[in-house]
Design a protein around this motif. Structure first.
Motif, PDB file in Angstrom:
ATOM      1  N   TYR A  37       0.782  -1.053  -0.099  1.00 43.53           N
ATOM      2  CA  TYR A  37      -0.016  -0.056   0.021  1.00 43.53           C
ATOM      3  C   TYR A  37       0.960   1.290   0.104  1.00 43.53           C
ATOM      4  O   TYR A  37       2.020   0.955   0.169  1.00 43.53           O
ATOM      5  CB  TYR A  37      -0.738  -0.034   1.220  1.00 43.53           C
ATOM      6  N   GLN A  39       0.817   5.757   0.818  1.00 46.02           N
ATOM      7  CA  GLN A  39       0.321   6.967   1.317  1.00 46.02           C
ATOM      8  C   GLN A  39       0.959   8.071   1.055  1.00 46.02           C
ATOM      9  O   GLN A  39       2.323   8.206   1.507  1.00 46.02           O
ATOM     10  CB  GLN A  39       0.043   6.694   2.934  1.00 46.02           C
ATOM     11  N   LYS A  43      -3.253  12.360   1.648  1.00 44.13           N
ATOM     12  CA  LYS A  43      -4.008  11.502   1.086  1.00 44.13           C
ATOM     13  C   LYS A  43      -4.426  10.161   1.833  1.00 44.13           C
ATOM     14  O   LYS A  43      -3.464   9.944   2.674  1.00 44.13           O
ATOM     15  CB  LYS A  43      -3.399  11.298  -0.483  1.00 44.13           C
ATOM     16  N   GLN A  44      -5.339   9.534   1.519  1.00 42.41           N
ATOM     17  CA  GLN A  44      -5.533   8.178   2.332  1.00 42.41           C
ATOM     18  C   GLN A  44      -4.767   6.977   1.760  1.00 42.41           C
ATOM     19  O   GLN A  44      -4.039   7.146   0.545  1.00 42.41           O
ATOM     20  CB  GLN A  44      -6.997   7.732   1.969  1.00 42.41           C
ATOM     21  N   ARG A  45      -4.306   6.076   2.542  1.00 35.93           N
ATOM     22  CA  ARG A  45      -3.459   4.940   2.233  1.00 35.93           C
ATOM     23  C   ARG A  45      -4.378   4.080   1.223  1.00 35.93           C
ATOM     24  O   ARG A  45      -5.478   4.005   1.435  1.00 35.93           O
ATOM     25  CB  ARG A  45      -3.201   4.113   3.471  1.00 35.93           C
ATOM     26  N   GLU A  46      -3.802   3.728   0.013  1.00 39.39           N
ATOM     27  CA  GLU A  46      -4.159   3.139  -0.996  1.00 39.39           C
ATOM     28  C   GLU A  46      -3.596   1.747  -1.462  1.00 39.39           C
ATOM     29  O   GLU A  46      -2.379   1.623  -1.204  1.00 39.39           O
ATOM     30  CB  GLU A  46      -4.334   3.951  -2.358  1.00 39.39           C
ATOM     31  N   TRP A 109       1.630  -4.639   9.331  1.00 34.67           N
ATOM     32  CA  TRP A 109       2.174  -3.837   8.581  1.00 34.67           C
ATOM     33  C   TRP A 109       3.681  -3.550   8.720  1.00 34.67           C
ATOM     34  O   TRP A 109       4.254  -3.576   9.866  1.00 34.67           O
ATOM     35  CB  TRP A 109       1.445  -2.286   8.654  1.00 34.67           C
TER      36      TRP A 109
END
Length: 119
Positions: A37, A39, A43-46, A109
Motif C-alpha cells: 500500500y 500513502q 491522501k488516504q492509504r491506497e 504492517w
C-alpha cells in the motif's frame, strides 16, 4: 507475531524504475495475502498491489500496466517492480500481510519506505 522487513525505495527520476521487497517472518497461517500500500501526504492509504498465496493478484488502477508484484511462497517474500515511475507515485510504501487462522484474521504492517519520483 509476524515481522515484516522492507527494503528498496529511494529517489528516482520520472520514467525510471525501482524495486521494493518485503520479507515476512513469524507465525503465518497457510491462507494469507501479502502486498503493498502507499500513502502520499494529505491522501488516504491506497492499495498498490497484492498477491494471495493461492495465486490471485490485484493492482490499484493508477499502477496497472506499470507495476508488477511477484511472490515467493517458500520464502514468504513479495517483490514490487515499479517501472515508468511518475511524480504522482511519490509516497511512503507499506508492506502488508493479512493472514487467517483459527477463525480470526490478522493484519501486519511494515514500517514503510519512502519512494520519491522527481520530475
Amino acid at each position: 507475531q509476524v515481522q515484516l522487513q522492507e527494503s528498496g525505495g529511494g529517489l528516482v527520476q520520472a520514467g525510471g524504475s525501482l524495486t521494493l521487497s518485503c520479507a515476512a517472518s513469524g507465525t503465518i497461517f497457510s491462507i494469507n495475502v501479502m502486498g503493498w500500500y502507499r500513502q502520499a501526504p494529505g491522501k488516504q492509504r491506497e492499495l498498490v498491489a497484492n498477491f494471495a498465496n493461492g495465486g490471485g493478484r490485484n493492482y490499484g488502477d493508477p499502477v496497472k500496466g506499470r507495476f508488477t508484484i511477484y511472490r515467493d511462497n517458500g520464502k514468504n517474500t513479495v517483490t514490487l517492480q515499479m517501472n515508468s515511475l511518475k511524480p504522482e507515485d511519490t509516497a511512503v510504501y507499506y508492506c502488508k500481510l493479512t493472514t487467517w487462522g483459527a477463525g480470526t484474521s490478522y493484519e501486519y504492517w511494515g514500517q514503510g519506505t519512502q519512494v520519491t519520483v522527481s520530475s
